[in-house]
Design a protein around this motif. Structure first.
Motif, PDB file in Angstrom:
ATOM      1  N   MET A 197       0.818  -1.213   0.000  1.00  0.00           N
ATOM      2  CA  MET A 197       0.000   0.000   0.000  1.00  0.00           C
ATOM      3  C   MET A 197       0.851   1.263   0.000  1.00  0.00           C
ATOM      4  SD  MET A 197      -2.640  -1.060   3.061  1.00  0.00           S
ATOM      5  CE  MET A 197      -3.616   0.441   2.932  1.00  0.00           C
ATOM      6  N   ASN A 198       2.009   1.206   0.652  1.00  0.00           N
ATOM      7  CA  ASN A 198       2.783   2.404   0.962  1.00  0.00           C
ATOM      8  C   ASN A 198       3.067   3.275  -0.256  1.00  0.00           C
ATOM      9  OD1 ASN A 198       4.558   3.909   3.011  1.00  0.00           O
ATOM     10  ND2 ASN A 198       6.030   3.447   1.392  1.00  0.00           N
ATOM     11  N   GLY A 199       3.601   2.673  -1.312  1.00  0.00           N
ATOM     12  CA  GLY A 199       3.958   3.448  -2.493  1.00  0.00           C
ATOM     13  C   GLY A 199       2.750   4.116  -3.131  1.00  0.00           C
ATOM     14  N   ALA A 200       1.654   3.360  -3.224  1.00  0.00           N
ATOM     15  CA  ALA A 200       0.446   3.911  -3.837  1.00  0.00           C
ATOM     16  C   ALA A 200      -0.114   5.064  -3.016  1.00  0.00           C
ATOM     17  CB  ALA A 200      -0.598   2.802  -3.994  1.00  0.00           C
ATOM     18  N   GLY A 240      -0.624   9.315  -3.733  1.00  0.00           N
ATOM     19  CA  GLY A 240      -1.923   9.976  -3.710  1.00  0.00           C
ATOM     20  C   GLY A 240      -3.137   9.075  -3.706  1.00  0.00           C
ATOM     21  N   ALA A 241      -2.933   7.762  -3.850  1.00  0.00           N
ATOM     22  CA  ALA A 241      -4.071   6.845  -3.806  1.00  0.00           C
ATOM     23  C   ALA A 241      -4.627   6.797  -2.380  1.00  0.00           C
ATOM     24  CB  ALA A 241      -3.655   5.452  -4.264  1.00  0.00           C
ATOM     25  N   LYS A 242      -5.923   6.743  -2.263  1.00  0.00           N
ATOM     26  CA  LYS A 242      -6.578   6.713  -0.951  1.00  0.00           C
ATOM     27  C   LYS A 242      -7.146   5.313  -0.713  1.00  0.00           C
ATOM     28  CE  LYS A 242      -5.963  11.176  -0.379  1.00  0.00           C
ATOM     29  NZ  LYS A 242      -4.974  11.705   0.592  1.00  0.00           N
ATOM     30  N   GLN A 285      14.256  -0.583   0.710  1.00  0.00           N
ATOM     31  CA  GLN A 285      13.222  -1.000  -0.231  1.00  0.00           C
ATOM     32  C   GLN A 285      12.254   0.147  -0.511  1.00  0.00           C
ATOM     33  OE1 GLN A 285      11.692  -5.218   0.270  1.00  0.00           O
ATOM     34  NE2 GLN A 285      12.689  -4.951   2.239  1.00  0.00           N
ATOM     35  N   ILE A 286      12.174   1.084   0.436  1.00  0.00           N
ATOM     36  CA  ILE A 286      11.371   2.290   0.226  1.00  0.00           C
ATOM     37  C   ILE A 286      12.196   3.488   0.674  1.00  0.00           C
ATOM     38  CG2 ILE A 286       9.138   1.131   0.486  1.00  0.00           C
ATOM     39  CD1 ILE A 286       9.021   2.186   3.359  1.00  0.00           C
ATOM     40  N   ALA A 294       4.625   6.102   4.630  1.00  0.00           N
ATOM     41  CA  ALA A 294       3.404   6.834   4.977  1.00  0.00           C
ATOM     42  C   ALA A 294       3.094   6.625   6.455  1.00  0.00           C
ATOM     43  CB  ALA A 294       2.245   6.329   4.120  1.00  0.00           C
ATOM     44  N   PRO A 295       2.424   7.557   7.103  1.00  0.00           N
ATOM     45  CA  PRO A 295       1.989   7.328   8.486  1.00  0.00           C
ATOM     46  C   PRO A 295       1.062   6.115   8.549  1.00  0.00           C
ATOM     47  CG  PRO A 295       1.699   9.629   7.854  1.00  0.00           C
ATOM     48  CD  PRO A 295       2.024   8.884   6.602  1.00  0.00           C
ATOM     49  N   VAL A 296       1.160   5.353   9.620  1.00  0.00           N
ATOM     50  CA  VAL A 296       0.303   4.172   9.766  1.00  0.00           C
ATOM     51  C   VAL A 296      -1.168   4.577   9.719  1.00  0.00           C
ATOM     52  CG1 VAL A 296      -0.363   2.305  11.334  1.00  0.00           C
ATOM     53  CG2 VAL A 296       2.053   2.877  11.041  1.00  0.00           C
ATOM     54  N   SER A 297      -1.499   5.759  10.220  1.00  0.00           N
ATOM     55  CA  SER A 297      -2.885   6.217  10.212  1.00  0.00           C
ATOM     56  C   SER A 297      -3.415   6.438   8.795  1.00  0.00           C
ATOM     57  CB  SER A 297      -3.013   7.521  11.009  1.00  0.00           C
ATOM     58  OG  SER A 297      -2.175   8.522  10.479  1.00  0.00           O
ATOM     59  N   ASP A 298      -2.511   6.605   7.811  1.00  0.00           N
ATOM     60  CA  ASP A 298      -2.928   6.719   6.419  1.00  0.00           C
ATOM     61  C   ASP A 298      -3.122   5.359   5.765  1.00  0.00           C
ATOM     62  OD1 ASP A 298      -2.804   9.424   6.682  1.00  0.00           O
ATOM     63  OD2 ASP A 298      -1.041   9.718   5.413  1.00  0.00           O
ATOM     64  N   LEU A 299      -2.701   4.310   6.451  1.00  0.00           N
ATOM     65  CA  LEU A 299      -2.770   2.954   5.893  1.00  0.00           C
ATOM     66  C   LEU A 299      -3.849   2.096   6.537  1.00  0.00           C
ATOM     67  CD1 LEU A 299       1.087   2.248   5.835  1.00  0.00           C
ATOM     68  CD2 LEU A 299      -0.320   3.038   3.919  1.00  0.00           C
TER      69      LEU A 299
END
Length: 339
Positions: A91-94, A98-100, A323-324, A328-333
Motif C-alpha cells: 500500500m505504501n507506495g500507492a 496519492g491513492a486513498k 526498499q522504500i 506513509a503514516p500508519v494512520s494513512d494505511l
C-alpha cells in the motif's frame, strides 16, 4: 424521583446502545468481491462464507483468485474487485503517490518468511537457532521468488545480521512455493527463502528441513516484530466513505470467522472448508494443505485485529533495507476503527 428517572434513562440508553451497535454492522444484501490467493489464501473470508457469517452480516461475499498483492491492488483500484488482500508495504507506495485506501481488518497477519534447507546440504547448524544456521549457507544457492523481491532482501538482510557478507550467498529466482520446492528437491538450489506451503511440503514429504519460520522464531527480533501486521483486507477510501455500513459488516463477519478458526476443536471443520476451496495437485496434497493450515493457525496467522506497532516495524525495516525511500503514516494505511 429524579434519581430514579435518571437511573432508568441511563439504563434505557445502555440497552439501546447495546442493540444499536450490531445494527450498524449490517449490510443490505451487497455483494463484496475479495481478492484470494491460490492455496490457503484468504481463509477468514472463506470461513465467513462457509459458516454463513457474511450472510448473517447482510453480505454476499465472493472470492476472486489473483496471485499477487500488487495485482490485487490494481484490480481494486480498477474496481474489478472491492477488496484487495495484502500488506501495508504494498500500500505504501500507492498511498504516497496519492491513492486513498485503508486496511480495514486483518486477514493473514503473521510474517510468512521461512528458510528451508535441502536434505542434500550438510547443515549441522539447522536446529541450533539464529544466527547459527546462517553459517550453513555460505557459498550456497538460495532460491527466492524473484531477484530483488522481498524474499531476496530478507535473505541478504539475515546474512548481514549474522555477520556474513551477503555476496557469499548466490540468490536464484525460482518462483512461488510449488516451483521453488521442485528446484530445491532437484538440487538446483540448496535452500529457499520462501513462504508456505513450501515448509509444509518439506515436513510432510520429508525432503528438506525447516531452519527458520519468522512467525514463530523470536530471533532475529526485527523479523519477529512484524507479526501481527501482515496481510489485511484493503478497500479504497471512496468505497469506505460510500459504504460505511458494508465496512462494518465486513469487520463483523471477519471477527466471527477469527473466533471460529482459532478454537482448536474446530480444526477438522476448518480443514474441510479449506479443501472445499482449494486442493494441492501433488503427492499427499491433502496432508500438505492440512499441515500448512495447522502451522498458520498455531502461529496466530488468521486474526481480524491489526497490530499498528507491527505495521510500523515493517515500514521501519523497509526503510532500513532501502526498499522504500519514505513511509506513509500508519494512520494513512489503517482505518481508525479497524480492530
Amino acid at each position: 424521583m429524579h434519581r430514579v428517572l435518571a437511573s432508568t434513562a441511563a439504563a434505557v440508553a445502555l440497552v439501546c446502545s447495546t442493540f444499536a451497535a450490531p445494527a450498524t454492522a449490517q449490510g443490505k444484501g451487497e455483494s463484496v468481491k475479495f481478492q484470494d490467493y491460490p492455496g490457503l489464501g484468504n481463509m477468514l473470508v472463506k470461513v465467513a462464507i462457509a459458516k454463513g457469517y457474511c450472510e448473517k452480516a447482510g453480505l454476499k461475499c465472493e472470492l476472486q483468485s489473483i496471485p499477487a498483492a500488487p495485482l490485487g491492488m490494481q484490480a481494486m483500484l480498477a474496481k474489478s474487485i472491492d477488496a484487495s488482500f495484502g500488506p501495508a508495504d504494498v500500500m505504501n507506495g500507492a498511498v504516497l503517490r496519492g491513492a486513498k485506501m485503508k486496511m480495514v481488518v486483518g486477514g493473514a497477519v503473521t510474517n510468512v518468511a521461512a528458510l528451508l534447507v535441502g536434505n542434500h546440504v550438510d547443515a549441522p547448524n539447522v536446529g541450533r537457532g539464529w544466527p547459527a544456521f546462517m553459517q550453513d549457507l555460505k557459498g550456497k544457492k538460495i532460491g527466492v521468488t524473484a531477484r530483488g523481491a522481498a524474499t531476496e532482501v530478507t535473505g541478504r538482510w539475515m546474512a548481514a545480521k549474522a555477520g556474513l557478507d551477503p555476496d557469499q550467498l548466490t540468490f536464484v529466482a525460482v518462483g512461488g512455493p510449488n516451483t521453488a520446492y521442485g528446484a530445491l528437491v532437484s538440487k538446483q538450489v540448496d535452500a529457499l527463502m520462501m513462504f508456505e506451503p513450501a515448509g509444509a511440503m518439506c515436513e510432510v514429504l520429508k525432503t528438506c528441513k525447516v531452519a527458520w519460520r519468522a512467525a514463530i522464531d523470536r530471533q532475529p527480533a526485527e523479523q519477529f516484530a512484524l507479526n501481527g501486521g501482515g496481510n489485511g483486507l484493503i478497500f479504497t477510501q471512496e468505497y469506505i466513505d460510500r459504504n460505511p455500513h458494508v465496512i462494518d459488516a465486513v469487520i463483523r463477519a471477519v471477527k466471527e470467522a477469527d473466533a471460529f478458526i482459532n478454537v482448536p476443536a474446530n480444526f477438522p471443520e476448518v480443514s474441510r472448508i479449506a479443501q472445499q476451496f482449494f486442493k494441492f495437485d501433488m503427492p499427499k496434497g491433502d496432508e500438505v494443505l492440512e499441515r500448512a493450515l495447522r502451522i498458520a493457525i498455531d502461529s496466530g496467522t488468521y486474526k481480524a485485529s491489526i497490530d499498528r506497532k507491527a505495521i510500523q516495524a515493517g515500514l521501519d525495516l523497509l526503510l532500513e533495507t532501502k526498499q522504500i525511500d519514505k513511509a506513509a503514516p500508519v494512520s494513512d494505511l489503517v482505518l481508525d476503527r479497524a480492530p
